[in-house]
Design a protein around this motif. Structure first.
Motif, PDB file in Angstrom:
ATOM      1  N   GLU A  99       0.565  -1.424  -0.134  1.00 57.54           N
ATOM      2  CA  GLU A  99      -0.134   0.192   0.148  1.00 57.54           C
ATOM      3  C   GLU A  99       1.003   1.173   0.004  1.00 57.54           C
ATOM      4  O   GLU A  99       0.543   2.271  -0.556  1.00 57.54           O
ATOM      5  CB  GLU A  99      -1.005  -0.047   1.064  1.00 57.54           C
ATOM      6  N   THR A 100       2.133   1.284   0.808  1.00 60.18           N
ATOM      7  CA  THR A 100       2.726   2.176   0.636  1.00 60.18           C
ATOM      8  C   THR A 100       3.534   2.771  -0.811  1.00 60.18           C
ATOM      9  O   THR A 100       3.706   3.686  -1.081  1.00 60.18           O
ATOM     10  CB  THR A 100       3.859   2.141   1.746  1.00 60.18           C
ATOM     11  N   ALA A 101       4.089   1.390  -0.989  1.00 61.12           N
ATOM     12  CA  ALA A 101       4.585   1.626  -2.543  1.00 61.12           C
ATOM     13  C   ALA A 101       3.535   2.300  -3.475  1.00 61.12           C
ATOM     14  O   ALA A 101       3.835   2.938  -4.441  1.00 61.12           O
ATOM     15  CB  ALA A 101       5.282   0.183  -2.948  1.00 61.12           C
ATOM     16  N   GLY A 102       2.304   1.768  -3.309  1.00 60.33           N
ATOM     17  CA  GLY A 102       1.144   2.165  -4.286  1.00 60.33           C
ATOM     18  C   GLY A 102       0.846   3.451  -4.234  1.00 60.33           C
ATOM     19  O   GLY A 102       0.698   4.368  -5.072  1.00 60.33           O
ATOM     20  N   ARG A 103       0.828   3.958  -2.771  1.00 60.68           N
ATOM     21  CA  ARG A 103       0.638   5.405  -2.647  1.00 60.68           C
ATOM     22  C   ARG A 103       1.576   6.271  -3.183  1.00 60.68           C
ATOM     23  O   ARG A 103       1.367   7.188  -3.773  1.00 60.68           O
ATOM     24  CB  ARG A 103       0.722   5.615  -1.124  1.00 60.68           C
ATOM     25  N   PHE A 104       2.880   5.726  -3.011  1.00 61.01           N
ATOM     26  CA  PHE A 104       3.986   6.644  -3.600  1.00 61.01           C
ATOM     27  C   PHE A 104       4.138   6.657  -5.076  1.00 61.01           C
ATOM     28  O   PHE A 104       4.244   7.827  -5.623  1.00 61.01           O
ATOM     29  CB  PHE A 104       5.378   5.962  -3.101  1.00 61.01           C
ATOM     30  N   GLY A 105       3.748   5.614  -5.516  1.00 67.62           N
ATOM     31  CA  GLY A 105       3.696   5.527  -7.346  1.00 67.62           C
ATOM     32  C   GLY A 105       2.667   6.559  -7.599  1.00 67.62           C
ATOM     33  O   GLY A 105       2.714   7.462  -8.509  1.00 67.62           O
ATOM     34  N   VAL A 106       1.484   6.333  -6.948  1.00 65.70           N
ATOM     35  CA  VAL A 106       0.236   7.222  -7.478  1.00 65.70           C
ATOM     36  C   VAL A 106       0.736   8.562  -7.289  1.00 65.70           C
ATOM     37  O   VAL A 106       0.428   9.407  -8.296  1.00 65.70           O
ATOM     38  CB  VAL A 106      -0.942   6.934  -6.675  1.00 65.70           C
ATOM     39  N   ASN A 107       0.991   9.017  -6.237  1.00 58.46           N
ATOM     40  CA  ASN A 107       1.257  10.457  -5.881  1.00 58.46           C
ATOM     41  C   ASN A 107       2.280  11.124  -6.696  1.00 58.46           C
ATOM     42  O   ASN A 107       2.298  12.388  -6.772  1.00 58.46           O
ATOM     43  CB  ASN A 107       1.160  10.651  -4.344  1.00 58.46           C
ATOM     44  N   THR A 108       3.150  10.252  -6.781  1.00 62.34           N
ATOM     45  CA  THR A 108       4.349  10.737  -7.588  1.00 62.34           C
ATOM     46  C   THR A 108       4.015  10.856  -9.160  1.00 62.34           C
ATOM     47  O   THR A 108       4.395  11.948  -9.682  1.00 62.34           O
ATOM     48  CB  THR A 108       5.863   9.733  -7.606  1.00 62.34           C
ATOM     49  N   LEU A 109       3.191  10.094  -9.838  1.00 59.77           N
ATOM     50  CA  LEU A 109       3.177  10.086 -11.109  1.00 59.77           C
ATOM     51  C   LEU A 109       1.888  11.113 -11.475  1.00 59.77           C
ATOM     52  O   LEU A 109       1.907  11.901 -12.282  1.00 59.77           O
ATOM     53  CB  LEU A 109       2.499   8.903 -11.621  1.00 59.77           C
TER      54      LEU A 109
END
Length: 247
Positions: A99-109
């Protein structure tokens, strides 16, 4: 190698706390064998808050438009995500890590590099974590209460946890732009988040530090209860905590 050595030292030191920690006196929340020194450090921190941090938070609140405050708050949370991810992994929390990795990816992109927070709308809310929680998961005892200069209240375990957080945080190793870049990274990692946190919790911090009969006891009680709540349940429910002014 540098990170691994530091984490190993922190882990071994924290795991030994149970053997060397002073027993908690009857009727007291946590052992506080260094109270005299802690009170001196607390007085220093209150003075630093009164003359530096509190005015800085007031200036930030007045000078920064609400939208920018919201975006900066999002960014402060965003840059913590790599550290949170590492601690999720160390705690064998697979779901949390994903979930943390997904959050980082979504908010970065699609979140302008973390200034916006579409990930929460996608069911990936911010969930804080740190090496202090990891040490607790590994079985490290809470230890005794300590007050660190500038950094504020902590337990022995959390003090070592903060060292681990610094060692694991990628921003610690940012060297772009030479000395100027290192200073900018330090501001982004430490100074900015502290000012934002002070502004977001202005009234409650003022109440504890300046309105309580004994701000040291109020700080100790509030901190220890909130940390125990966080480690036990993963959520700090401020409204459910006892009245820290009643002690």
């Amino acid at each position: 190698m540098r990170i691994g050595t530091t984490l190993a030292a922190c882990g071994l030191a924290a795991l030994s706390l149970g053997a060397c920690a002073a027993p908690t006196p009857p009727g007291q929340l946590i052992a506080d064998p260094y109270e005299n020194v802690n009170r001196v450090m607390h007085g220093f921190n209150v003075a630093a808050d009164r003359f530096v941090l509190r005015p800085a938070a007031q200036v930030y609140d007045v000078a920064t438009p609400t939208l920018f405050q919201h975006m900066l708050g999002n960014f402060v949370e965003h840059v913590r995500l790599p550290l949170i991810f590492i601690n999720n992994v160390l705690q064998a929390d697979v779901d949390g890590a994903l979930e943390t990795a997904g959050r980082f990816g979504v908010n970065t992109l699609v979140g302008a590099g973390g200034l916006l927070d579409p990930a929460t709308e996608f069911g990936l809310p911010f969930e804080d974590n740190g090496f202090g929680v990891t040490l607790a998961e590994w079985g490290a005892e809470e230890g005794v209460f300590v007050v660190l200069p500038v950094l504020g209240p902590a337990t022995s375990r959390d003090a070592f946890g903060r060292i681990g957080n610094i060692a694991m945080n990628p921003l610690t190793y940012v060297t772009f732009g030479g000395g100027t870049g290192q200073i900018a990274a330090a501001v982004g990692e430490f100074v900015g988040p502290v000012i934002i946190l002070r502004d977001q919790n202005f009234e409650i911090i003022d109440s504890v530090l300046y309105d309580s009969e004994d701000s040291y006891v109020a700080t100790r009680t509030g901190y220890v209860l909130s940390r125990r709540n966080r480690i036990a349940d993963g959520v700090v429910d401020v409204e459910a905590l006892p009245d820290v002014f009643a002690e």
